[in-house]
Design a protein around this motif. Structure first.
Motif, PDB file in Angstrom:
ATOM      1  N   ILE A  30      35.665  51.195  35.228  1.00  0.00           N
ATOM      2  CA  ILE A  30      34.583  51.548  36.160  1.00  0.00           C
ATOM      3  C   ILE A  30      34.564  53.056  36.345  1.00  0.00           C
ATOM      4  CG2 ILE A  30      33.734  51.373  38.538  1.00  0.00           C
ATOM      5  CD1 ILE A  30      35.913  48.634  37.099  1.00  0.00           C
ATOM      6  N   THR A  31      33.430  53.664  36.050  1.00  0.00           N
ATOM      7  CA  THR A  31      33.194  55.079  36.335  1.00  0.00           C
ATOM      8  C   THR A  31      31.992  55.140  37.258  1.00  0.00           C
ATOM      9  OG1 THR A  31      34.052  55.755  34.179  1.00  0.00           O
ATOM     10  CG2 THR A  31      32.674  57.348  35.372  1.00  0.00           C
ATOM     11  N   SER A  32      32.217  55.556  38.488  1.00  0.00           N
ATOM     12  CA  SER A  32      31.177  55.488  39.502  1.00  0.00           C
ATOM     13  C   SER A  32      30.529  56.842  39.736  1.00  0.00           C
ATOM     14  CB  SER A  32      31.753  54.976  40.818  1.00  0.00           C
ATOM     15  OG  SER A  32      30.780  55.044  41.831  1.00  0.00           O
ATOM     16  N   SER A  33      29.209  56.819  39.937  1.00  0.00           N
ATOM     17  CA  SER A  33      28.472  58.032  40.296  1.00  0.00           C
ATOM     18  C   SER A  33      27.956  57.960  41.726  1.00  0.00           C
ATOM     19  CB  SER A  33      27.287  58.233  39.346  1.00  0.00           C
ATOM     20  OG  SER A  33      26.379  57.146  39.454  1.00  0.00           O
ATOM     21  N   THR A  34      28.334  56.894  42.436  1.00  0.00           N
ATOM     22  CA  THR A  34      27.764  56.681  43.768  1.00  0.00           C
ATOM     23  C   THR A  34      28.669  57.130  44.898  1.00  0.00           C
ATOM     24  OG1 THR A  34      28.585  54.401  43.797  1.00  0.00           O
ATOM     25  CG2 THR A  34      26.345  54.768  43.006  1.00  0.00           C
ATOM     26  N   GLY A  35      29.830  57.710  44.591  1.00  0.00           N
ATOM     27  CA  GLY A  35      30.644  58.311  45.639  1.00  0.00           C
ATOM     28  C   GLY A  35      31.357  57.315  46.515  1.00  0.00           C
ATOM     29  N   PRO A  36      31.855  57.787  47.663  1.00  0.00           N
ATOM     30  CA  PRO A  36      32.593  56.919  48.587  1.00  0.00           C
ATOM     31  C   PRO A  36      31.666  56.018  49.385  1.00  0.00           C
ATOM     32  CG  PRO A  36      32.470  59.151  49.430  1.00  0.00           C
ATOM     33  CD  PRO A  36      31.848  59.190  48.072  1.00  0.00           C
ATOM     34  N   ALA A  37      32.296  55.198  50.258  1.00  0.00           N
ATOM     35  CA  ALA A  37      31.569  54.251  51.106  1.00  0.00           C
ATOM     36  C   ALA A  37      30.660  53.345  50.279  1.00  0.00           C
ATOM     37  CB  ALA A  37      30.791  54.977  52.182  1.00  0.00           C
ATOM     38  N   ARG A  38      31.237  52.731  49.246  1.00  0.00           N
ATOM     39  CA  ARG A  38      30.460  51.859  48.378  1.00  0.00           C
ATOM     40  C   ARG A  38      31.199  50.542  48.198  1.00  0.00           C
ATOM     41  NH1 ARG A  38      33.194  54.945  44.205  1.00  0.00           N
ATOM     42  NH2 ARG A  38      34.162  53.490  42.710  1.00  0.00           N
ATOM     43  N   VAL A  39      30.536  49.608  47.541  1.00  0.00           N
ATOM     44  CA  VAL A  39      31.120  48.312  47.207  1.00  0.00           C
ATOM     45  C   VAL A  39      30.970  48.094  45.714  1.00  0.00           C
ATOM     46  CG1 VAL A  39      31.034  45.826  47.577  1.00  0.00           C
ATOM     47  CG2 VAL A  39      30.568  47.374  49.481  1.00  0.00           C
ATOM     48  N   ASP A  40      32.085  47.806  45.028  1.00  0.00           N
ATOM     49  CA  ASP A  40      32.058  47.481  43.596  1.00  0.00           C
ATOM     50  C   ASP A  40      32.247  45.981  43.431  1.00  0.00           C
ATOM     51  OD1 ASP A  40      31.796  50.154  43.009  1.00  0.00           O
ATOM     52  OD2 ASP A  40      33.906  50.463  42.489  1.00  0.00           O
ATOM     53  N   GLU A  41      31.350  45.344  42.693  1.00  0.00           N
ATOM     54  CA  GLU A  41      31.480  43.921  42.373  1.00  0.00           C
ATOM     55  C   GLU A  41      31.646  43.792  40.860  1.00  0.00           C
ATOM     56  OE1 GLU A  41      28.791  41.204  44.360  1.00  0.00           O
ATOM     57  OE2 GLU A  41      28.212  42.787  45.764  1.00  0.00           O
ATOM     58  N   ILE A  42      32.749  43.169  40.433  1.00  0.00           N
ATOM     59  CA  ILE A  42      33.124  43.143  39.015  1.00  0.00           C
ATOM     60  C   ILE A  42      33.300  41.697  38.568  1.00  0.00           C
ATOM     61  CG2 ILE A  42      34.792  43.976  37.311  1.00  0.00           C
ATOM     62  CD1 ILE A  42      35.581  45.984  39.756  1.00  0.00           C
ATOM     63  N   LYS A  43      32.566  41.313  37.547  1.00  0.00           N
ATOM     64  CA  LYS A  43      32.693  39.977  36.985  1.00  0.00           C
ATOM     65  C   LYS A  43      33.972  39.875  36.167  1.00  0.00           C
ATOM     66  CE  LYS A  43      31.053  35.836  35.886  1.00  0.00           C
ATOM     67  NZ  LYS A  43      30.848  34.778  36.894  1.00  0.00           N
ATOM     68  N   VAL A  44      34.778  38.835  36.397  1.00  0.00           N
ATOM     69  CA  VAL A  44      36.038  38.626  35.672  1.00  0.00           C
ATOM     70  C   VAL A  44      35.903  37.452  34.710  1.00  0.00           C
ATOM     71  CG1 VAL A  44      38.499  38.120  35.884  1.00  0.00           C
ATOM     72  CG2 VAL A  44      37.374  39.623  37.557  1.00  0.00           C
ATOM     73  N   GLY A  45      35.619  36.268  35.242  1.00  0.00           N
ATOM     74  CA  GLY A  45      35.398  35.091  34.400  1.00  0.00           C
ATOM     75  C   GLY A  45      36.620  34.636  33.628  1.00  0.00           C
ATOM     76  N   ALA A  46      37.810  34.707  34.259  1.00  0.00           N
ATOM     77  CA  ALA A  46      39.054  34.274  33.603  1.00  0.00           C
ATOM     78  C   ALA A  46      39.489  32.923  34.156  1.00  0.00           C
ATOM     79  CB  ALA A  46      40.148  35.312  33.835  1.00  0.00           C
ATOM     80  N   SER A  47      40.053  32.072  33.291  1.00  0.00           N
ATOM     81  CA  SER A  47      40.413  30.713  33.695  1.00  0.00           C
ATOM     82  C   SER A  47      41.795  30.615  34.317  1.00  0.00           C
ATOM     83  CB  SER A  47      40.341  29.781  32.484  1.00  0.00           C
ATOM     84  OG  SER A  47      41.226  30.225  31.459  1.00  0.00           O
ATOM     85  N   ASN A  48      42.689  31.587  34.037  1.00  0.00           N
ATOM     86  CA  ASN A  48      44.059  31.479  34.555  1.00  0.00           C
ATOM     87  C   ASN A  48      44.587  32.887  34.878  1.00  0.00           C
ATOM     88  OD1 ASN A  48      46.412  30.143  35.319  1.00  0.00           O
ATOM     89  ND2 ASN A  48      47.349  30.456  33.328  1.00  0.00           N
ATOM     90  N   VAL A  49      44.668  33.203  36.186  1.00  0.00           N
ATOM     91  CA  VAL A  49      45.078  34.537  36.630  1.00  0.00           C
ATOM     92  C   VAL A  49      46.071  34.383  37.777  1.00  0.00           C
ATOM     93  CG1 VAL A  49      44.309  36.685  37.733  1.00  0.00           C
ATOM     94  CG2 VAL A  49      42.924  35.639  35.930  1.00  0.00           C
ATOM     95  N   LYS A  50      47.130  35.202  37.716  1.00  0.00           N
ATOM     96  CA  LYS A  50      48.117  35.242  38.796  1.00  0.00           C
ATOM     97  C   LYS A  50      48.122  36.610  39.480  1.00  0.00           C
ATOM     98  CE  LYS A  50      51.932  33.994  41.098  1.00  0.00           C
ATOM     99  NZ  LYS A  50      51.940  33.058  42.233  1.00  0.00           N
TER     100      LYS A  50
END
Length: 965
Positions: free
Chosen positions: A140-160
């Motif tokens: 993730i390389t953001s141009s929107t600065g602080p006070a933001r929300v990042d939503e990231i799709k993972v889509g993994a079946s088995n995560v610890k």
């Protein structure tokens, strides 16, 4: 063609007499008529149950590369506690990581990271099953600065394990995360929101039918609701061509009712409720401000053509919807710098029109700065220092932005000069108030004061800056964009005499509660002198019974409780500490989130980039939470937000609009809508639907990449040749759904099954000639998404069968249908009826002229009673469909008179709907009190019997006329 039957004049007369007898008889024996039943409260139905995903982080364990120990209670677990008011913060440095170990391994669909001030500029999200071997999910390389929300799709079946590997940051201090959320599944899709900005608190689309605004529609309102009702009527008359009288009484079909009364909407400031369905529209609110918010929403629910300044013939419909709404913050401001470059009164009215529709309710006027002084001041009676206050505008009203230090012109042209007289200012204040906006005037000091120093010699003394040139008593005009080099003198008594006089005159013509004293960028003012002056200015404002506002630098002074700090840049922690320690309020205008002179796209040649290190995009302005911005300053301390325009290089309203919109829409929604309901993806869908609406308003807006902006295409300039009825095919390509009845002319008919969202040429053929629909422009009508278009049956057509044709822009035939025009009824004759003169019962009411009929209500002068629409006869029941209609020769005309919105002159009966009843009962409150005395009851019974007798005589003397078709 089958024969069609038509109601005769005699039949209507008989029916009217019977109806009058039935209506009057009960009142003769009733002391008081029962009030109309109150409509059920407007309630938004609960949304359909949605299976919410689980935040797996809440039961996980958080660790991090470091924890800043100087912050009490700072631990990594703060970022997974489900509370946005807490956070994890690291020590300074770019390299780092934050990790969550889940309670059990399993599927992970997406991760949501809420960044406050210490946001990452660049990082990598990773997952692992064992905590040793990691898989990169996304960089993730953001141009929107602080006070933001990042939503990231993972889509993994088995995560610890899930972690963010931090590479670089925006701030010079460490990283901070408010919430690191990990979800097991995606949020279930829900129906799209209506195209409303800002997004309402609660909205539900219903299956209760579509509301249709027609030529006979009225706006029903009284008391505190009249202003909002009139506001909407004035907007809608221009585009619909309908009279839309504002009346009092009970709404009937196709009416809009606006009501203000306690308990009608949420117990929140400015709240309203709205319901639209086949029966009508209701806008209800606790306050007049709430009602105005409601009609602003109603504007956006109508087709975009409602914003046209010219009449557009199109279906004026609102889909079934229920809304309950109120703002998140009480202060939703829009600031404009008139000091560096001036804006006329008309330009300011345009600015107000643009902003008010999106529920901005504060207009911040930056009236003074180094480059110019824009508000006139009178000479006071007491003037110890002999200051010539009129020189403020006589001299510094003629200055503005010019060139920078290198001699390069600032902006596309020199700054505009001018000033507001007190009458001008009061006109702006009044117009803003009509649009639901409070004016917040700013006199910037002790810095940004060169315009005052340039005009007033008495302000120039040992501690002021800059210094006058040798041989002069004031410094020269400054037209550059340089800041920080000017200051008043704290040790000069004239300073305080001047500021008190200016603030006193300004307060006297400002009905709103605020005075803004600036206080920013006083770089050459010694701190102790700065505090001395700011303390004095604040005391002066409080002495005028106003609430003081200043930019965040002024929080270093000794501010009293409930003073307002407007944050724009600088140390957030120290500002927050001052706010919390001194019980202050905050307005948030962080430069990277609200400053519109910053570029919004690299495609723009002009604009700053210092606030965001690049463009400050639409997403930057939208994707932040004010409650996360200043550490510990939560909504109970946040008065609101404000979008800010500066005039170093922006010139005129068109340039202002280009940089203000659509980013102003983002700030409007940040200030109004609940944080939990906001989504940038959803916002851009809704904002894009406003493109055509803004185009119709001539509101210039930047076409942000990635937003699907709608347009408002003009009707074709040239019409194709009309079809020849003799050459029509045997059957129409589509069924236009014209009712199989006879028309008199003026009726309103909805044609169906046409091409959607298209300009169509509609004509009614009368032999060799053609007549166009009464309100269309050269026959062009605009269909809606359902393929519907309106036809107002032309008047003056000969009796018999006619053809309605509809063509698309290229001249090809879309459809046609038969239209039957009725014959003129033959004059009816009957024996004369002699009515003996009535004897007026004496009255004891001293307000009634005893020479007049006591059953007649006093006439109200519509030019003096603000609750009476001037298009109405105030002596009639305004809820009756005929209350606004002059007597007609045709007994079948039941619609109200059409009023020319430009002149309020009656130009004939309004078109009637073919589905409307020919005898609609009155639903208004009877203002005459007909049943109040025995004498009145006797008169009513006698009148009813005489009317019945007259009707029967007419029937006996008439002959039935049959249709020839």
């Amino acid at each position: 063609m089958r024969a069609l039957r038509r109601t005769t004049t005699a039949g209507l007369a008989c029916a009217a007499a019977l109806g009058l007898f039935a209506a009057v008889l009960p009142t003769a024996f009733t002391a008081q008529a029962a009030p109309p039943a109150q409509a059920a409260p407007i309630v938004v139905p609960p949304p359909a149950p949605v299976a919410l995903p689980n935040n797996l982080a809440l039961t996980g364990t958080a660790t991090a590369h470091s924890v800043e120990t100087a912050i009490p209670g700072n631990v990594a677990a703060n970022a997974i506690d489900g509370k946005v008011g807490t956070r994890w913060s690291s020590n300074a440095g770019n390299a780092g990581w934050f990790q969550v170990e889940l309670a059990t391994a399993g599927p992970v669909d997406n991760v949501k990271i809420q960044w406050p001030a210490g946001a990452a500029r660049n990082y990598t999200l990773q997952t692992s099953v064992d905590g040793t071997t990691w898989t990169d999910v996304k960089v993730i390389t953001s141009s929107t600065g602080p006070a933001r929300v990042d939503e990231i799709k993972v889509g993994a079946s088995n995560v610890k394990f899930v972690r963010a590997v931090l590479a670089s940051q925006w701030a010079t201090f460490g990283y901070s995360i408010s919430e690191f959320e990990i979800y097991d599944k995606a949020v279930q899709a829900v129906p799209a929101n209506p195209a409303l900005v800002p997004l309402p608190s609660a909205v539900a689309q219903t299956a209760d039918g579509t509301f249709r605004l027609t030529p006979s529609s009225r706006i029903v309102a009284t008391g505190d609701a009249v202003a909002a009702a009139t506001y909407f009527a004035q907007k809608a008359r221009k585009s619909t061509g309908f009279a839309l009288p504002v009346v009092f009484g009970t709404p009937i079909a196709n009416d809009i009712a606006v009501t203000v009364a306690p308990g009608l909407s949420e117990d929140k400031a400015e709240s309203y409720a709205l319901q639209a369905d086949a029966a009508g529209v209701r806008v209800e609110a606790n306050t007049a401000a709430g009602a105005l918010n409601g009609v602003q929403t109603l504007r956006q629910l109508f087709p975009q053509w409602i914003e046209s300044d010219a009449v557009v013939t199109t279906p004026w419909t609102v889909d079934g919807v229920v809304i309950s709404d109120y703002p998140r913050y009480e202060y939703r401001g829009i600031q404009i710098d008139v000091a560096r470059s001036f804006y006329t009164v008309d330009e300011m009215k345009e600015h107000i029109d643009n902003a008010a529709q999106f529920k901005f309710n504060r207009l911040h006027l930056h009236l003074t700065d180094d480059q110019g002084w824009r508000i006139a001041m009178d000479q006071p009676a007491a003037n110890p220092s002999g200051i010539k206050y009129t020189d403020l505008t006589d001299i510094s009203g003629k200055t503005a932005m010019t060139y920078n230090d290198a001699g390069v012109m600032q902006g596309t042209e020199l700054g505009h000069t001018g000033f507001y007289t007190k009458a001008d200012y009061q006109e702006i204040v009044s117009y803003a108030g009509e649009n639901g906006m409070v004016v917040v005037p700013e006199i910037d000091m002790p810095g940004h004061t060169n315009a005052a120093l340039h005009a007033i010699p008495q302000l120039n003394s040992a501690g002021s800056a800059p210094k006058p040139a040798p041989g002069t008593d004031t410094p020269p005009h400054q037209g550059s964009g340089n800041v920080g080099g000017t200051t008043f003198d704290a040790d000069n008594a004239a300073t305080y005499e001047f500021t008190k006089e200016v603030l006193t005159q300004l307060a006297a013509m400002t009905p709103g509660p605020y005075l803004h004293i600036g206080g920013d960028e006083s770089h050459v003012t010694p701190h102790d002198k700065y505090v001395t002056m700011v303390d004095a200015f604040v005391d002066q404002v409080h002495g005028l019974d106003k609430q003081v506002i200043g930019w965040n630098e002024y929080s270093s002074a000794n501010l009293p409780k409930d003073s307002i700090v407007q944050y724009w840049a600088g140390n957030r922690q120290s500002t927050a500490t001052k706010i919390l320690a001194n019980n202050l309020k905050a307005i948030l205008s962080p430069a990277e989130k609200t400053y519109i002179p910053q570029k919004q796209d690299n495609a723009q040649s002009a604009g700053g980039t210092w606030a965001c290190g690049g463009p400050c995009t639409l997403e930057t302005h939208y994707d932040w939470n004010p409650e996360n911005y200043l550490p510990g300053v939560m909504d109970d301390r946040i008065l609101g937000v404000e979008t800010v325009q500066w005039g170093e290089w922006i010139r005129g309203m068109e340039q202002t609009e280009t940089y203000q919109y659509p980013r102003g829409l983002a700030t409007a929604e940040v200030g109004w809508s609940a944080q939990s309901e906001r989504s940038y993806a959803d916002f851009t869908k809704r904002a894009g639907q406003l493109g055509g609406r803004m185009a119709l308003q001539d509101l210039t807006h930047f076409k942000t990449t990635g937003v699907n902006w709608t347009t408002a295409p003009d009707a074709p300039a040239a019409a194709p040749a009309l079809v020849d009825p003799a050459q029509l095919p045997a059957t129409s390509p589509v069924d236009l759904a014209v009712p199989a009845t006879e028309f008199d002319g003026g009726e309103y008919v909805t044609l169906k099954n046409l091409p959607a969202n298209a300009w169509l040429l509609l004509a009614v053929h009368d032999g060799a000639t053609a007549a166009f629909s009464a309100t269309s422009t050269n026959g062009w009508v605009r269909s809606n998404a359902a393929g519907e278009a309106p036809l107002i049956v032309p008047t003056g057509l000969t009796a018999g069968e006619h053809v309605v044709s509809v063509q698309i822009a290229d001249g090809s035939l879309a459809g046609f249908a038969s239209l039957m025009i009725a014959e003129e009824a033959a004059p009816e004759t009957s024996a004369p009826v002699t009515t003996p003169p009535a004897t007026l019962a004496p009255t004891t009411d001293p307000t009634v002229d005893p020479t007049t009929d006591p059953t007649t209500a006093p006439t109200t002068d519509p030019t003096t009673d603000p609750t009476v629409d001037p298009t109405l006869d105030p002596t009639t029941d305004p809820t009756s469909p005929s209350a606004t209609t002059a007597p007609s020769d045709s007994a079948t005309t039941t619609g109200p008179a059409v009023t020319d919105p430009a002149t309020d002159s009656t130009n004939g009966a309004a078109p009637t709907q073919v589905t409307a009843s020919s005898a609609t009962p009155s639903h208004g409150t009877n203002q005459d009190g007909l049943a109040s005395t025995g004498a009145k009851s006797t008169l009513m019974i006698g009148g009813a019997l005489l009317a019945l007798l007259a009707g029967l005589v007419i029937v006996a003397g008439s002959r039935r006329r049959l249709s020839k078709h």
